[in-house]
Design a protein around this motif. Structure first.
Motif, PDB file in Angstrom:
ATOM      1  N   UNK A 146      37.867  16.686  59.153  1.00 43.37           N
ATOM      2  CA  UNK A 146      38.446  17.973  58.750  1.00 43.37           C
ATOM      3  C   UNK A 146      37.434  19.098  58.962  1.00 43.37           C
ATOM      4  N   UNK A 147      37.952  20.244  59.395  1.00 43.06           N
ATOM      5  CA  UNK A 147      37.077  21.396  59.687  1.00 43.06           C
ATOM      6  C   UNK A 147      37.925  22.654  59.882  1.00 43.06           C
ATOM      7  N   UNK A 148      37.265  23.794  59.838  1.00 43.16           N
ATOM      8  CA  UNK A 148      37.811  25.122  60.198  1.00 43.16           C
ATOM      9  C   UNK A 148      38.795  25.721  59.185  1.00 43.16           C
ATOM     10  N   UNK A 149      38.957  25.101  58.011  1.00 44.49           N
ATOM     11  CA  UNK A 149      39.968  25.616  57.056  1.00 44.49           C
ATOM     12  C   UNK A 149      39.647  27.022  56.557  1.00 44.49           C
ATOM     13  N   UNK A 150      38.365  27.403  56.607  1.00 41.25           N
ATOM     14  CA  UNK A 150      37.969  28.680  55.988  1.00 41.25           C
ATOM     15  C   UNK A 150      37.721  29.790  57.012  1.00 41.25           C
ATOM     16  N   UNK A 151      37.982  29.497  58.285  1.00 37.66           N
ATOM     17  CA  UNK A 151      37.678  30.462  59.356  1.00 37.66           C
ATOM     18  C   UNK A 151      38.923  31.265  59.713  1.00 37.66           C
ATOM     19  N   UNK A 152      38.755  32.574  59.830  1.00 36.58           N
ATOM     20  CA  UNK A 152      39.891  33.439  60.164  1.00 36.58           C
ATOM     21  C   UNK A 152      40.313  33.256  61.627  1.00 36.58           C
ATOM     22  N   UNK A 153      41.589  32.935  61.810  1.00 36.94           N
ATOM     23  CA  UNK A 153      42.124  32.790  63.173  1.00 36.94           C
ATOM     24  C   UNK A 153      42.056  34.118  63.915  1.00 36.94           C
ATOM     25  N   UNK A 154      42.277  35.189  63.165  1.00 39.87           N
ATOM     26  CA  UNK A 154      42.256  36.523  63.787  1.00 39.87           C
ATOM     27  C   UNK A 154      40.879  36.802  64.389  1.00 39.87           C
ATOM     28  N   UNK A 155      39.820  36.467  63.643  1.00 45.94           N
ATOM     29  CA  UNK A 155      38.465  36.700  64.171  1.00 45.94           C
ATOM     30  C   UNK A 155      38.143  35.764  65.331  1.00 45.94           C
ATOM     31  N   UNK A 156      38.632  34.532  65.251  1.00 45.21           N
ATOM     32  CA  UNK A 156      38.364  33.590  66.349  1.00 45.21           C
ATOM     33  C   UNK A 156      38.929  34.115  67.670  1.00 45.21           C
ATOM     34  N   UNK A 157      39.996  34.898  67.573  1.00 41.51           N
ATOM     35  CA  UNK A 157      40.620  35.413  68.798  1.00 41.51           C
ATOM     36  C   UNK A 157      39.866  36.605  69.378  1.00 41.51           C
ATOM     37  N   UNK A 158      38.788  37.032  68.702  1.00 41.63           N
ATOM     38  CA  UNK A 158      37.942  38.113  69.221  1.00 41.63           C
ATOM     39  C   UNK A 158      36.570  37.523  69.576  1.00 41.63           C
ATOM     40  N   UNK A 159      35.676  38.398  70.092  1.00 38.66           N
ATOM     41  CA  UNK A 159      34.315  37.930  70.376  1.00 38.66           C
ATOM     42  C   UNK A 159      33.389  38.168  69.183  1.00 38.66           C
ATOM     43  N   UNK A 160      33.962  38.560  68.048  1.00 42.18           N
ATOM     44  CA  UNK A 160      33.137  38.923  66.876  1.00 42.18           C
ATOM     45  C   UNK A 160      32.288  37.749  66.388  1.00 42.18           C
ATOM     46  N   UNK A 161      31.098  38.110  65.828  1.00 44.10           N
ATOM     47  CA  UNK A 161      30.326  37.104  65.092  1.00 44.10           C
ATOM     48  C   UNK A 161      31.094  36.837  63.812  1.00 44.10           C
ATOM     49  N   UNK A 162      31.263  35.601  63.465  1.00 43.93           N
ATOM     50  CA  UNK A 162      32.072  35.272  62.275  1.00 43.93           C
ATOM     51  C   UNK A 162      31.145  34.909  61.118  1.00 43.93           C
ATOM     52  N   UNK A 163      31.279  35.683  60.025  1.00 37.38           N
ATOM     53  CA  UNK A 163      30.397  35.523  58.874  1.00 37.38           C
ATOM     54  C   UNK A 163      30.954  34.456  57.924  1.00 37.38           C
ATOM     55  N   UNK A 164      31.124  33.270  58.456  1.00 36.60           N
ATOM     56  CA  UNK A 164      31.674  32.169  57.640  1.00 36.60           C
ATOM     57  C   UNK A 164      31.255  30.844  58.277  1.00 36.60           C
ATOM     58  N   UNK A 165      30.760  29.943  57.444  1.00 39.95           N
ATOM     59  CA  UNK A 165      30.361  28.624  57.942  1.00 39.95           C
ATOM     60  C   UNK A 165      31.541  27.648  57.931  1.00 39.95           C
ATOM     61  N   UNK A 166      31.334  26.539  58.620  1.00 38.50           N
ATOM     62  CA  UNK A 166      32.382  25.505  58.712  1.00 38.50           C
ATOM     63  C   UNK A 166      31.900  24.251  57.980  1.00 38.50           C
ATOM     64  N   UNK A 167      32.736  23.759  57.075  1.00 38.05           N
ATOM     65  CA  UNK A 167      32.439  22.494  56.387  1.00 38.05           C
ATOM     66  C   UNK A 167      33.156  21.379  57.138  1.00 38.05           C
TER      67      UNK A 167
END
Ligand SMILES: NC(=O)c1ccc[n+]([C@@H]2O[C@H](COP(=O)([O-])OP(=O)(O)OC[C@H]3O[C@@H](n4cnc5c(N)ncnc54)[C@H](OP(=O)(O)O)[C@@H]3O)[C@@H](O)[C@H]2O)c1
Length: 210
Positions: A128-149
């Protein structure tokens, strides 16, 4: 790596696909609808043939990632039964039960990831992974201020997923066995509540320490 995204036509599927395509992976976009899968494949810069029905996507990949709403997790996994034998499947499902999405509501199995493992059987390794990551941000080139468990019962499979998270520009951590996915899944409801109560767009989590 040849990665199939099951439910890859949605927000999270497109976000992860776009980042993994940029990292050089070979993506297959899975859907219940072949023409929708082909359209999204082309939208992501792939050949239309990279869009497939979920069952074919699961059969053709080395590793799959499930990105469908919790309400459709079971039907989707039953529809691809057997096609993920001896493969890793990343489960990003959050067991949100609208309308109370700010309330942690884990399923009777303990977590969405444990439910996926029980539906797929032991021949598939669910991580399991990526539950806390914003899909909207993933669709951009932005640095994402959230880790993955990353939770799962096999360390080598967790390592594979941690490496894929890095390829998507994210920092990922070993979060222990698959049963620990409950914590990551529950955190999503807390992040949604924080977004609402503190007027944030994309709250996230960071692991600290030295
Ligand atoms: N959105 C986020 O920011 C985010 C972040 C982390 C985790 N998640 C989790 O990731 C999963 C996907 O989220 P999402 O926002 O990408 O969802 P979504 O865009 O609403 O849906 C994803 C895909 O699920 C498929 N789907 C929809 N209804 C279905 C049904 N009745 N039966 C089978 N498949 C169906 C659709 O694919 P086809 O119509 O092509 O089959 C759809 O494109 C959810 O469990 C969510 O909790 C989301």
């Amino acid at each position: 790596m040849k990665i199939a995204i099951l439910g890859g036509t949605g927000s999270l599927g497109k976000g992860l696909s776009s980042r993994w395509i940029k990292a050089g992976h070979d993506l297959i976009i899975g859907s219940r609808d072949l023409s929708k899968a082909q359209e999204v494949a082309v939208e992501l810069g792939l050949d239309a043939s990279a869009g497939m029905l979920n069952i074919d996507a699961a059969s053709h990949c080395e590793l799959a990632c499930l990105t469908v709403p919790f309400a459709h997790q079971e039907a989707t996994l039953l529809s691809i039964e057997g096609a993920l034998a001896d493969k890793i499947m990343i489960d990003a499902t959050v067991p949100l039960m609208p309308p109370k999405v700010m309330r942690v509501q884990l399923p009777i199995e303990g977590s969405a990831a444990l439910k996926a493992q029980s539906l797929l059987g032991e021949s598939t390794t669910v991580i399991s992974a990526f539950q806390n990551i914003s899909a909207e941000l993933l669709q951009t080139d932005a640095d994402i201020d959230c880790d993955v468990l990353v939770a799962g019962d096999f360390i080598e499979a967790r390592n594979t997923v941690i490496s894929l998270a890095k390829d998507a520009g994210l920092t990922a951590w070993h979060a222990g066995p698959l049963c620990n996915s409950a914590a990551a899944e529950a955190l999503t409801s807390i992040l949604i509540a924080i977004n609402k109560k503190h007027s944030l767009a994309h709250s996230g989590i960071r692991i600290t320490g030295h």
